[in-house]
Design a protein around this motif. Structure first.
Motif, PDB file in Angstrom:
ATOM      1  N   ARG A 140       0.814  -1.218   0.000  1.00  0.00           N
ATOM      2  CA  ARG A 140       0.000   0.000   0.000  1.00  0.00           C
ATOM      3  C   ARG A 140       0.853   1.276   0.000  1.00  0.00           C
ATOM      4  N   MET A 141       2.167   1.128  -0.043  1.00  0.00           N
ATOM      5  CA  MET A 141       3.047   2.288   0.056  1.00  0.00           C
ATOM      6  C   MET A 141       2.813   3.304  -1.063  1.00  0.00           C
ATOM      7  N   MET A 142       2.731   2.837  -2.300  1.00  0.00           N
ATOM      8  CA  MET A 142       2.575   3.773  -3.406  1.00  0.00           C
ATOM      9  C   MET A 142       1.255   4.526  -3.310  1.00  0.00           C
ATOM     10  N   SER A 143       0.215   3.855  -2.836  1.00  0.00           N
ATOM     11  CA  SER A 143      -1.067   4.540  -2.651  1.00  0.00           C
ATOM     12  C   SER A 143      -0.945   5.623  -1.584  1.00  0.00           C
ATOM     13  N   ALA A 144      -0.217   5.321  -0.513  1.00  0.00           N
ATOM     14  CA  ALA A 144      -0.018   6.314   0.541  1.00  0.00           C
ATOM     15  C   ALA A 144       0.805   7.493   0.031  1.00  0.00           C
ATOM     16  N   TRP A 145       1.825   7.216  -0.780  1.00  0.00           N
ATOM     17  CA  TRP A 145       2.612   8.301  -1.365  1.00  0.00           C
ATOM     18  C   TRP A 145       1.733   9.178  -2.256  1.00  0.00           C
ATOM     19  N   TYR A 146       0.835   8.548  -2.994  1.00  0.00           N
ATOM     20  CA  TYR A 146      -0.088   9.303  -3.843  1.00  0.00           C
ATOM     21  C   TYR A 146      -0.919  10.264  -2.988  1.00  0.00           C
ATOM     22  N   CYS A 147      -1.410   9.794  -1.862  1.00  0.00           N
ATOM     23  CA  CYS A 147      -2.207  10.642  -0.973  1.00  0.00           C
ATOM     24  C   CYS A 147      -1.376  11.811  -0.451  1.00  0.00           C
ATOM     25  N   SER A 148      -0.114  11.551  -0.127  1.00  0.00           N
ATOM     26  CA  SER A 148       0.775  12.619   0.333  1.00  0.00           C
ATOM     27  C   SER A 148       1.044  13.629  -0.776  1.00  0.00           C
ATOM     28  N   GLU A 149       1.246  13.127  -1.991  1.00  0.00           N
ATOM     29  CA  GLU A 149       1.528  14.012  -3.116  1.00  0.00           C
ATOM     30  C   GLU A 149       0.365  14.959  -3.401  1.00  0.00           C
ATOM     31  N   LEU A 150      -0.851  14.493  -3.203  1.00  0.00           N
ATOM     32  CA  LEU A 150      -2.003  15.371  -3.404  1.00  0.00           C
ATOM     33  C   LEU A 150      -2.001  16.509  -2.388  1.00  0.00           C
ATOM     34  N   GLY A 167      -7.129   3.712   6.740  1.00  0.00           N
ATOM     35  CA  GLY A 167      -7.872   2.877   5.809  1.00  0.00           C
ATOM     36  C   GLY A 167      -6.965   1.995   4.968  1.00  0.00           C
ATOM     37  N   LEU A 168      -5.841   2.552   4.524  1.00  0.00           N
ATOM     38  CA  LEU A 168      -4.901   1.765   3.732  1.00  0.00           C
ATOM     39  C   LEU A 168      -4.262   0.661   4.566  1.00  0.00           C
ATOM     40  N   ARG A 169      -4.170   0.864   5.864  1.00  0.00           N
ATOM     41  CA  ARG A 169      -3.620  -0.174   6.741  1.00  0.00           C
ATOM     42  C   ARG A 169      -4.607  -1.311   6.975  1.00  0.00           C
ATOM     43  N   THR A 170      -5.886  -0.972   7.093  1.00  0.00           N
ATOM     44  CA  THR A 170      -6.837  -1.932   7.645  1.00  0.00           C
ATOM     45  C   THR A 170      -7.933  -2.390   6.696  1.00  0.00           C
ATOM     46  N   ASP A 171      -8.210  -1.634   5.648  1.00  0.00           N
ATOM     47  CA  ASP A 171      -9.342  -1.949   4.770  1.00  0.00           C
ATOM     48  C   ASP A 171      -8.842  -2.678   3.529  1.00  0.00           C
ATOM     49  N   ALA A 172      -9.407  -3.833   3.254  1.00  0.00           N
ATOM     50  CA  ALA A 172      -8.990  -4.617   2.089  1.00  0.00           C
ATOM     51  C   ALA A 172      -9.395  -3.947   0.780  1.00  0.00           C
ATOM     52  N   ARG A 173     -10.364  -3.028   0.839  1.00  0.00           N
ATOM     53  CA  ARG A 173     -10.889  -2.400  -0.379  1.00  0.00           C
ATOM     54  C   ARG A 173     -10.126  -1.106  -0.661  1.00  0.00           C
ATOM     55  N   GLN A 174      -8.926  -1.256  -1.210  1.00  0.00           N
ATOM     56  CA  GLN A 174      -8.050  -0.110  -1.440  1.00  0.00           C
ATOM     57  C   GLN A 174      -8.685   0.917  -2.376  1.00  0.00           C
ATOM     58  N   GLU A 175      -9.339   0.446  -3.412  1.00  0.00           N
ATOM     59  CA  GLU A 175      -9.966   1.347  -4.373  1.00  0.00           C
ATOM     60  C   GLU A 175     -10.990   2.246  -3.684  1.00  0.00           C
ATOM     61  N   LEU A 187      -5.074  20.182 -10.415  1.00  0.00           N
ATOM     62  CA  LEU A 187      -3.615  20.174 -10.480  1.00  0.00           C
ATOM     63  C   LEU A 187      -3.084  21.165 -11.511  1.00  0.00           C
ATOM     64  N   GLU A 188      -3.926  21.589 -12.443  1.00  0.00           N
ATOM     65  CA  GLU A 188      -3.579  22.621 -13.426  1.00  0.00           C
ATOM     66  C   GLU A 188      -2.285  22.305 -14.167  1.00  0.00           C
ATOM     67  N   GLY A 189      -2.176  21.077 -14.622  1.00  0.00           N
ATOM     68  CA  GLY A 189      -1.024  20.689 -15.420  1.00  0.00           C
ATOM     69  C   GLY A 189       0.197  20.274 -14.631  1.00  0.00           C
ATOM     70  N   ARG A 190       0.155  20.406 -13.306  1.00  0.00           N
ATOM     71  CA  ARG A 190       1.298  19.989 -12.490  1.00  0.00           C
ATOM     72  C   ARG A 190       1.303  18.474 -12.359  1.00  0.00           C
ATOM     73  N   ASP A 191       2.437  17.870 -12.677  1.00  0.00           N
ATOM     74  CA  ASP A 191       2.563  16.426 -12.550  1.00  0.00           C
ATOM     75  C   ASP A 191       2.917  16.062 -11.112  1.00  0.00           C
ATOM     76  N   LEU A 192       2.348  14.975 -10.638  1.00  0.00           N
ATOM     77  CA  LEU A 192       2.795  14.447  -9.358  1.00  0.00           C
ATOM     78  C   LEU A 192       4.197  13.893  -9.540  1.00  0.00           C
ATOM     79  N   ARG A 193       5.008  14.009  -8.498  1.00  0.00           N
ATOM     80  CA  ARG A 193       6.423  13.669  -8.624  1.00  0.00           C
ATOM     81  C   ARG A 193       6.629  12.166  -8.483  1.00  0.00           C
ATOM     82  N   THR A 194       6.184  11.437  -9.499  1.00  0.00           N
ATOM     83  CA  THR A 194       6.221   9.977  -9.402  1.00  0.00           C
ATOM     84  C   THR A 194       7.645   9.444  -9.286  1.00  0.00           C
ATOM     85  N   ARG A 195       8.588  10.069  -9.978  1.00  0.00           N
ATOM     86  CA  ARG A 195       9.973   9.604  -9.881  1.00  0.00           C
ATOM     87  C   ARG A 195      10.507   9.837  -8.469  1.00  0.00           C
TER      88      ARG A 195
END
Length: 203
Positions: free
Chosen positions: A90-100, A124-132, A179-187
């Protein structure tokens, strides 16, 4: 001079500064998002290296003038520390939430409701099986808190997989607009994730 003592916070991002320091991007319960300079927090002998980690509830203190104060103390907030860590899957999902949060909030703008929402999505990411479901609810709530809510989603059934399929492009379109064209810093996220995993394995 601004000074704050034992404020609830999460680390959103950190980058090297000077020989053994870091610039820490914090999301706090009472002061919103802010950058803080921290000395002596990198290296095997650094006491705070294992504390200033993402997704871990902290109590932090800082002092200084200007936009970026000096971090003078940090400790794990054991009163709110979850019983189990965030699953690696679930790490990448958590990073996505932080990036927002990084992309859509201004520094020094208190957002206590969003802070509670961010804490909730990590739980929720720790405990809920329904990540989506967890992620789509977070996106919906974040947009509402920041004033970009989508009309008609009040009765949306986030427990229904078919409804989630319908909601995904709707939420994505509004998020892209905000986000107005700003990319999330995936790298940067991927690099930070590798660093975090190495740090975690070393403890």
């Amino acid at each position: 001079m601004q000074r704050a003592e034992l404020v609830q916070a999460f680390v959103l991002h950190r980058r090297p500064w000077e020989d053994n320091g870091s610039i820490i991007e914090l999301f706090t319960a009472t002061h919103g998002r802010l950058s803080a300079f921290a000395r002596g927090v990198r290296g095997t002998k650094a006491k705070l290296a294992g504390v200033l980690q993402p997704f871990v509830p902290l109590l932090v203190s800082w002092a200084g003038r200007g936009e970026a104060p000096r971090l003078i103390h940090a400790e794990i907030d054991h009163a709110t520390l979850p019983a189990s860590p965030l699953p690696p899957a679930r790490m990448m999902s958590a990073w996505y939430c932080s990036e927002l949060v990084l992309a859509l909030t201004a520094r020094h703008d208190p957002q206590p409701e969003l802070f509670a929402c961010y804490r909730g999505v990590l739980e929720g990411l720790r405990t809920d099986a329904r990540q989506e479901k967890v992620l789509r609810l977070y996106e919906k709530r974040l947009l509402e808190i920041l004033g970009y809510g989508i009309a008609g989603l009040e009765e949306a059934r986030f427990d229904d997989p078919e409804e989630l399929e319908r909601l995904r492009p709707v939420l994505k379109a509004r998020m892209t607009q905000c986000l107005e064209g700003r990319d999330l810093r995936t790298r940067d996220v991927a690099i930070s994730l590798k660093q975090f995993e190495r740090s975690w394995q070393g403890h």
